[in-house]
Design a protein around this motif. Sequence first.
Motif, PDB file in Angstrom:
ATOM      1  N   GLY A 264       0.814  -1.215   0.000  1.00 51.72           N
ATOM      2  CA  GLY A 264       0.000   0.000   0.000  1.00 51.72           C
ATOM      3  C   GLY A 264       0.842   1.256   0.000  1.00 51.72           C
ATOM      4  O   GLY A 264       0.592   2.187  -0.766  1.00 51.72           O
ATOM      5  N   VAL A 265       1.865   1.283   0.857  1.00 55.01           N
ATOM      6  CA  VAL A 265       2.724   2.466   0.928  1.00 55.01           C
ATOM      7  C   VAL A 265       3.481   2.660  -0.378  1.00 55.01           C
ATOM      8  O   VAL A 265       3.562   3.782  -0.914  1.00 55.01           O
ATOM      9  CB  VAL A 265       3.716   2.346   2.106  1.00 55.01           C
ATOM     10  N   MET A 266       4.041   1.582  -0.915  1.00 53.05           N
ATOM     11  CA  MET A 266       4.815   1.689  -2.144  1.00 53.05           C
ATOM     12  C   MET A 266       3.941   2.103  -3.324  1.00 53.05           C
ATOM     13  O   MET A 266       4.316   2.969  -4.128  1.00 53.05           O
ATOM     14  CB  MET A 266       5.502   0.347  -2.459  1.00 53.05           C
ATOM     15  N   VAL A 267       2.761   1.498  -3.445  1.00 54.12           N
ATOM     16  CA  VAL A 267       1.864   1.832  -4.550  1.00 54.12           C
ATOM     17  C   VAL A 267       1.394   3.281  -4.441  1.00 54.12           C
ATOM     18  O   VAL A 267       1.221   3.965  -5.453  1.00 54.12           O
ATOM     19  CB  VAL A 267       0.658   0.868  -4.577  1.00 54.12           C
ATOM     20  N   SER A 268       1.195   3.769  -3.219  1.00 51.06           N
ATOM     21  CA  SER A 268       0.745   5.150  -3.044  1.00 51.06           C
ATOM     22  C   SER A 268       1.786   6.154  -3.531  1.00 51.06           C
ATOM     23  O   SER A 268       1.451   7.296  -3.858  1.00 51.06           O
ATOM     24  CB  SER A 268       0.435   5.414  -1.566  1.00 51.06           C
ATOM     25  N   MET A 269       3.057   5.749  -3.606  1.00 50.81           N
ATOM     26  CA  MET A 269       4.119   6.648  -4.048  1.00 50.81           C
ATOM     27  C   MET A 269       4.500   6.440  -5.503  1.00 50.81           C
ATOM     28  O   MET A 269       4.937   7.375  -6.177  1.00 50.81           O
ATOM     29  CB  MET A 269       5.368   6.457  -3.175  1.00 50.81           C
ATOM     30  N   SER A 270       4.346   5.214  -5.994  1.00 52.15           N
ATOM     31  CA  SER A 270       4.850   4.901  -7.332  1.00 52.15           C
ATOM     32  C   SER A 270       3.765   4.523  -8.320  1.00 52.15           C
ATOM     33  O   SER A 270       4.037   4.427  -9.524  1.00 52.15           O
ATOM     34  CB  SER A 270       5.849   3.746  -7.244  1.00 52.15           C
ATOM     35  N   GLY A 271       2.546   4.309  -7.846  1.00 56.29           N
ATOM     36  CA  GLY A 271       1.531   3.764  -8.723  1.00 56.29           C
ATOM     37  C   GLY A 271       1.686   2.252  -8.833  1.00 56.29           C
ATOM     38  O   GLY A 271       2.471   1.637  -8.104  1.00 56.29           O
ATOM     39  N   VAL A 272       0.979   1.660  -9.757  1.00 59.49           N
ATOM     40  CA  VAL A 272       0.991   0.206  -9.905  1.00 59.49           C
ATOM     41  C   VAL A 272       2.188  -0.212 -10.757  1.00 59.49           C
ATOM     42  O   VAL A 272       2.274   0.125 -11.932  1.00 59.49           O
ATOM     43  CB  VAL A 272      -0.312  -0.293 -10.553  1.00 59.49           C
ATOM     44  N   ILE A 273       3.119  -0.918 -10.130  1.00 61.49           N
ATOM     45  CA  ILE A 273       4.308  -1.435 -10.818  1.00 61.49           C
ATOM     46  C   ILE A 273       4.309  -2.946 -10.653  1.00 61.49           C
ATOM     47  O   ILE A 273       4.419  -3.455  -9.543  1.00 61.49           O
ATOM     48  CB  ILE A 273       5.600  -0.829 -10.245  1.00 61.49           C
ATOM     49  N   GLY A 274       4.186  -3.641 -11.751  1.00 69.15           N
ATOM     50  CA  GLY A 274       4.016  -5.083 -11.686  1.00 69.15           C
ATOM     51  C   GLY A 274       5.283  -5.878 -11.886  1.00 69.15           C
ATOM     52  O   GLY A 274       6.283  -5.388 -12.413  1.00 69.15           O
ATOM     53  N   PHE A 275       5.251  -7.130 -11.424  1.00 70.84           N
ATOM     54  CA  PHE A 275       6.222  -8.179 -11.698  1.00 70.84           C
ATOM     55  C   PHE A 275       7.562  -8.025 -10.971  1.00 70.84           C
ATOM     56  O   PHE A 275       8.397  -8.921 -11.069  1.00 70.84           O
ATOM     57  CB  PHE A 275       6.481  -8.295 -13.206  1.00 70.84           C
ATOM     58  N   VAL A 276       7.782  -6.933 -10.255  1.00 72.57           N
ATOM     59  CA  VAL A 276       9.043  -6.798  -9.513  1.00 72.57           C
ATOM     60  C   VAL A 276       9.128  -7.866  -8.427  1.00 72.57           C
ATOM     61  O   VAL A 276      10.168  -8.499  -8.234  1.00 72.57           O
ATOM     62  CB  VAL A 276       9.171  -5.394  -8.890  1.00 72.57           C
ATOM     63  N   GLY A 277       8.020  -8.062  -7.704  1.00 68.54           N
ATOM     64  CA  GLY A 277       7.989  -9.068  -6.652  1.00 68.54           C
ATOM     65  C   GLY A 277       8.019 -10.487  -7.169  1.00 68.54           C
ATOM     66  O   GLY A 277       8.140 -11.441  -6.385  1.00 68.54           O
ATOM     67  N   LEU A 278       7.910 -10.667  -8.480  1.00 68.76           N
ATOM     68  CA  LEU A 278       8.009 -11.992  -9.091  1.00 68.76           C
ATOM     69  C   LEU A 278       9.417 -12.238  -9.621  1.00 68.76           C
ATOM     70  O   LEU A 278      10.031 -13.264  -9.329  1.00 68.76           O
ATOM     71  CB  LEU A 278       6.996 -12.107 -10.234  1.00 68.76           C
ATOM     72  N   VAL A 279       9.935 -11.286 -10.383  1.00 69.53           N
ATOM     73  CA  VAL A 279      11.208 -11.478 -11.081  1.00 69.53           C
ATOM     74  C   VAL A 279      12.398 -11.464 -10.122  1.00 69.53           C
ATOM     75  O   VAL A 279      13.248 -12.365 -10.157  1.00 69.53           O
ATOM     76  CB  VAL A 279      11.391 -10.393 -12.164  1.00 69.53           C
TER      77      VAL A 279
END
Length: 351
Positions: A264-279
């Motif tokens: 929640g905190v990270m998305v509130s600052m950067s918006g929706v950034i996908g696949f980082v937590g996967l790769v």
Amino acid sequence: MLKRFKGTSFLVLCAGMFLILISVMILGINVGAVNLRPDWIFQIIVNHVVGKEIFPAVWEPYMDGIVWGMRFPKVIVAACVGGGLSLVGIMMQAMTKNSLADPYILGISSGASTGATAVILMGSIPLIGNATVQMGAFLGAMVSALIVFVLAGSSGRFHPTTLVLSGTAVSAIFSAFTNVLIFMSPEKQKLSSALFWMTGSFAGAEWEDVIPAIISLLIIFMLTMMIHNSLDSLLLGEEIAITVGVNVKVIKIIIIVASSLVTGVMVSMSGVIGFVGLVIPHISRTLAGTVHRRLIPFAVLLGGIFMVLADMFARVVVAPSELPIGVVTALLGAPFFLFLLRKSRYSFSRR
């Protein structure tokens, strides 16, 4: 393989990774429409940190604003977001024993996006009232995480296919809610900001975002290091974890709450950034091994390096415009996700 590094050698490796991160951040400050000398960047930062002019200002005044007011906070936030999302992915993959678990794929990022968008466009959250963007994102992430894990774990185990399908469905639902909010919003200025933010961007990162980003990263880093033995046990299965004394229910609650809070905190600052937590967790496991005591610091550093580099690429590939960073991570992460789907031999078993 880097997993062969042990003890002092691994500390040296992490120190080298940290120096690479610092170097990439300095490069990230330099890259842009205005090119700056590296020594000027260092001198400007030192002058501001110390609070007085240690180095004479031989550069143009506007360069001071570019370095300290715009690019420096941006690269700090980017590095923290990359490291934080990587740790969220590590915890979720350990809990579900699933290499496909990721805050984006499981819909947690979409839930955070809906909560944050509601605050941006409406100034409040239904049934709750006034809230900050961070609070809205956290509540949205928490709700989506609970829905996904309840649906996927109804049988007591997280089957990979059920988990991914549940995440996809929840992500679609929250994305639909977000689109409804955008469609109904009468304020064009906020609407434009929300649309760009939904695809991920650090363009709006400011100094007021730096402290929350650093604190969030430190909290989840210390938390994961405190429970690293429990995470190791979960990789062997819940039955074995219970046998060795791990309170699986408590660990799951900790992981869900912490993952939702940080996402929640990270998305509130950067918006929706996908696949980082996967790769990043997957690459880190391949290089540093599956033992979390070493995996966690390595993934934080690698995630930070990756995110700063991705932000640099987003700024220069269509210069002078800026490509949403979520597009960059999706172009890199989506093929990787398909690769993992086909690679049935991938395992979390400790080596």
